[in-house]
Write an enzyme that holds these catalytic residues in place. Structure first.
Site, PDB file in Angstrom:
ATOM      1  N   ARG A 109      54.057 -19.644 -35.913  1.00 34.60           N
ATOM      2  CA  ARG A 109      53.920 -19.424 -34.466  1.00 34.60           C
ATOM      3  C   ARG A 109      55.303 -19.618 -33.868  1.00 34.60           C
ATOM      4  O   ARG A 109      55.877 -20.710 -33.951  1.00 34.60           O
ATOM      5  CB  ARG A 109      52.921 -20.404 -33.862  1.00 34.60           C
ATOM      6  CG  ARG A 109      52.960 -20.404 -32.345  1.00 34.60           C
ATOM      7  CD  ARG A 109      51.807 -21.127 -31.709  1.00 34.60           C
ATOM      8  NE  ARG A 109      50.597 -20.347 -31.835  1.00 34.60           N
ATOM      9  CZ  ARG A 109      49.480 -20.572 -31.125  1.00 34.60           C
ATOM     10  NH1 ARG A 109      49.442 -21.565 -30.261  1.00 34.60           N
ATOM     11  NH2 ARG A 109      48.411 -19.817 -31.297  1.00 34.60           N
ATOM     12  N   HIS A 136      49.361 -11.351 -31.178  1.00 30.31           N
ATOM     13  CA  HIS A 136      48.525 -12.468 -31.650  1.00 30.31           C
ATOM     14  C   HIS A 136      47.390 -11.885 -32.529  1.00 30.31           C
ATOM     15  O   HIS A 136      46.216 -11.933 -32.153  1.00 30.31           O
ATOM     16  CB  HIS A 136      47.970 -13.241 -30.452  1.00 30.31           C
ATOM     17  CG  HIS A 136      47.440 -14.605 -30.771  1.00 30.31           C
ATOM     18  ND1 HIS A 136      47.512 -15.189 -32.024  1.00 30.31           N
ATOM     19  CD2 HIS A 136      46.791 -15.509 -29.982  1.00 30.31           C
ATOM     20  CE1 HIS A 136      46.953 -16.387 -31.986  1.00 30.31           C
ATOM     21  NE2 HIS A 136      46.504 -16.605 -30.772  1.00 30.31           N
ATOM     22  N   GLN A 139      44.038 -13.787 -33.532  1.00 34.74           N
ATOM     23  CA  GLN A 139      43.071 -13.968 -32.451  1.00 34.74           C
ATOM     24  C   GLN A 139      42.207 -12.717 -32.284  1.00 34.74           C
ATOM     25  O   GLN A 139      40.991 -12.807 -32.129  1.00 34.74           O
ATOM     26  CB  GLN A 139      43.805 -14.288 -31.141  1.00 34.74           C
ATOM     27  CG  GLN A 139      42.865 -14.551 -29.990  1.00 34.74           C
ATOM     28  CD  GLN A 139      42.065 -15.831 -30.172  1.00 34.74           C
ATOM     29  OE1 GLN A 139      42.628 -16.882 -30.401  1.00 34.74           O
ATOM     30  NE2 GLN A 139      40.734 -15.745 -30.087  1.00 34.74           N
ATOM     31  N   ASP A 224      43.247 -13.678 -20.221  1.00 32.64           N
ATOM     32  CA  ASP A 224      44.088 -14.706 -20.832  1.00 32.64           C
ATOM     33  C   ASP A 224      44.839 -15.409 -19.699  1.00 32.64           C
ATOM     34  O   ASP A 224      44.803 -14.960 -18.551  1.00 32.64           O
ATOM     35  CB  ASP A 224      45.064 -14.022 -21.812  1.00 32.64           C
ATOM     36  CG  ASP A 224      45.853 -14.993 -22.680  1.00 32.64           C
ATOM     37  OD1 ASP A 224      45.556 -16.197 -22.685  1.00 32.64           O
ATOM     38  OD2 ASP A 224      46.800 -14.522 -23.352  1.00 32.64           O
ATOM     39  N   CYS A 264      40.802 -16.112 -25.261  1.00 34.96           N
ATOM     40  CA  CYS A 264      41.306 -16.715 -26.500  1.00 34.96           C
ATOM     41  C   CYS A 264      41.424 -18.238 -26.399  1.00 34.96           C
ATOM     42  O   CYS A 264      41.484 -18.925 -27.413  1.00 34.96           O
ATOM     43  CB  CYS A 264      42.636 -16.089 -26.895  1.00 34.96           C
ATOM     44  SG  CYS A 264      43.975 -16.382 -25.724  1.00 34.96           S
ATOM     45  N   ARG A 292      37.895 -18.016 -35.466  1.00 34.66           N
ATOM     46  CA  ARG A 292      39.275 -18.022 -35.945  1.00 34.66           C
ATOM     47  C   ARG A 292      39.311 -18.522 -37.391  1.00 34.66           C
ATOM     48  O   ARG A 292      39.998 -17.974 -38.250  1.00 34.66           O
ATOM     49  CB  ARG A 292      40.156 -18.939 -35.070  1.00 34.66           C
ATOM     50  CG  ARG A 292      40.500 -18.386 -33.694  1.00 34.66           C
ATOM     51  CD  ARG A 292      41.458 -17.212 -33.761  1.00 34.66           C
ATOM     52  NE  ARG A 292      42.706 -17.542 -34.406  1.00 34.66           N
ATOM     53  CZ  ARG A 292      43.764 -18.119 -33.816  1.00 34.66           C
ATOM     54  NH1 ARG A 292      43.705 -18.406 -32.531  1.00 34.66           N
ATOM     55  NH2 ARG A 292      44.877 -18.363 -34.487  1.00 34.66           N
TER      56      ARG A 292
HETATM   57  N1  NVA Z   1      49.036 -15.493 -24.257  1.00 36.69           N
HETATM   58  C1  NVA Z   1      48.901 -16.898 -24.571  1.00 36.69           C
HETATM   59  C2  NVA Z   1      47.925 -17.086 -25.681  1.00 36.69           C
HETATM   60  C3  NVA Z   1      47.715 -18.518 -26.083  1.00 36.69           C
HETATM   61  C4  NVA Z   1      46.803 -18.665 -27.265  1.00 36.69           C
HETATM   62  C5  NVA Z   1      50.273 -17.462 -24.942  1.00 36.69           C
HETATM   63  O1  NVA Z   1      51.028 -16.758 -25.626  1.00 36.69           O
HETATM   64  O2  NVA Z   1      50.577 -18.577 -24.539  1.00 36.69           O
HETATM   65  N1   CP Z   2      43.874 -19.147 -29.003  1.00 38.53           N
HETATM   66  C1   CP Z   2      44.836 -19.868 -29.613  1.00 38.53           C
HETATM   67  O1   CP Z   2      45.664 -19.341 -30.360  1.00 38.53           O
HETATM   68  O2   CP Z   2      44.783 -21.191 -29.337  1.00 38.53           O
HETATM   69  P1   CP Z   2      45.890 -22.302 -29.676  1.00 38.53           P
HETATM   70  O3   CP Z   2      47.078 -22.015 -28.818  1.00 38.53           O
HETATM   71  O4   CP Z   2      45.211 -23.593 -29.343  1.00 38.53           O
HETATM   72  O5   CP Z   2      46.242 -22.210 -31.140  1.00 38.53           O
END
Ligand code: NVA
Ligand code: CP
Length: 309
Positions: A109, A136, A139, A224, A264, A292
């Site tokens: 990540r 992502h 997800q 989101d 998500c 997930r």
């Molecule tokens: N769009 C959000 C998703 C978090 C799971 C982010 O990138 O922070």
């Molecule tokens: N939806 C998701 O990826 O959640 P986290 O940021 O908690 O991993």
């Protein structure tokens, strides 16, 4: 060289797998989930190790990969920027060369997709995108599996995206192109999907100025956070720009009566969605979060062992 090395696949974007590979993964996820629910031991990844690298915060991604890997008999190494040399400017290519000599699979990540790609280009083992600024895919894998569980095939359906043209929106559009559905998108001006990030998938996009219109006839409404990780400096401007992009009962009423709601998570009730919707009967967000783990177990099995049987 590890067995299967020459066939190595990474999962960096949703478009890295074909429709028939997704059909296989969804079927494997169904079987793996059923075994888990029945407390049946299934440990095909004994002695395999997953490294998880987090340069941004996480709850679901960490727990789902970590629990999933242990359940499949493997083990996990958890690294963050703050507690590894990644935070002290060791080149990503060197980190990839070193880490991938010691583990069988890597989940990352991070911020820019280019960083993930640089790691993958120097990795001896498969690399999975656990979220970047651009995409992502894990997800959306879970979201579509959740849709299939509740409503059957997603091909030919309408998914409405209300909110930021972000990593989730880009990935939904890639999925629409591969799996044959339409994505209705409504974003505030200035927060549209970047066509360069979605390529040919742009053909599956229908844009709407008014988010209520985007929800018309939708089988699934999804949204989101207004401010994704890494964009916190824009928070005040985003709060103002997104004020009308809150999924509420009026929007859900424009969708089909049997429409699902997904998010998500983490969610901000009263911003991108009302409590009435996210905690209401059309919401499947808890199934979505749980799934997930099941889909990622299927993905890890596929990347490490190929097709079973
Ligand atoms: N769009 C959000 C998703 C978090 C799971 C982010 O990138 O922070
Ligand atoms: N939806 C998701 O990826 O959640 P986290 O940021 O908690 O991993």
């Amino acid at each position: 060289m590890k067995p299967g090395y020459s066939l190595m696949k990474h999962y960096l974007q949703f478009k890295d797998l074909r429709a028939e590979e997704y059909a296989y993964l969804f079927e494997r996820a169904r079987i793996i989930k059923r075994r888990f629910k029945n407390y049946e031991r299934y440990q095909p990844l004994a002695d395999r190790t997953l490294a998880m690298i987090f340069e941004k915060a996480s709850t679901r991604t960490r727990v789902s990969f970590e629990a999933g890997m242990y359940q499949m008999g493997g083990s996990v190494v958890h690294l963050t920027t703050g507690d590894s040399q990644l935070g002290r400017a060791e080149p990503i290519e060197d980190s990839a060369r070193v880490i991938s000599r010691m583990v069988d699979l890597v989940m990352i990540r991070t911020f820019e997709q280019s960083k993930l790609e640089a790691f993958a280009a120097h990795s001896r083992v498969p690399v999975i995108n656990g979220l970047t600024n651009e995409y992502h895919p894990c997800q959306i894998l879970a979201d579509i599996f959740t849709f299939i569980e509740h409503r059957g095939a997603i091909g030919g359906k309408i998914v409405a995206w209300v909110g930021d043209g972000n990593n989730m929106a880009n990935t939904w559009l890639q999925a629409a192109h591969i799996l044959g559905f339409t994505l209705h998108v409504s974003t505030p001006r200035g927060y549209e999907i970047d066509p360069q990030l979605v390529g040919d998938a742009i053909a599956c996009l229908k844009t709407f100025k008014d988010p209520h219109d985007a929800c018309e006839g939708a089988h699934l409404v999804t949204t989101d956070v207004w401010t994704s990780m890494g964009f916190e400096a824009e928070n005040a401007a985003r709060q103002a720009a997104f004020a009308d992009w809150c999924v509420d009962t009026a929007m859900m009423q424009r969708a089909r009566p049997d429409a699902l709601f997904m998010h998500c998570l983490p969610a901000h009730r009263g911003e991108e969605v009302t409590a009435e919707v996210i905690d209401g009967p059309q919401s499947v967000v808890w199934d979505e979060a749980e799934n997930r783990m099941h889909v990622q177990k299927a993905l890890m099995e596929y990347l490490l062992l190929g097709r079973i049987g």
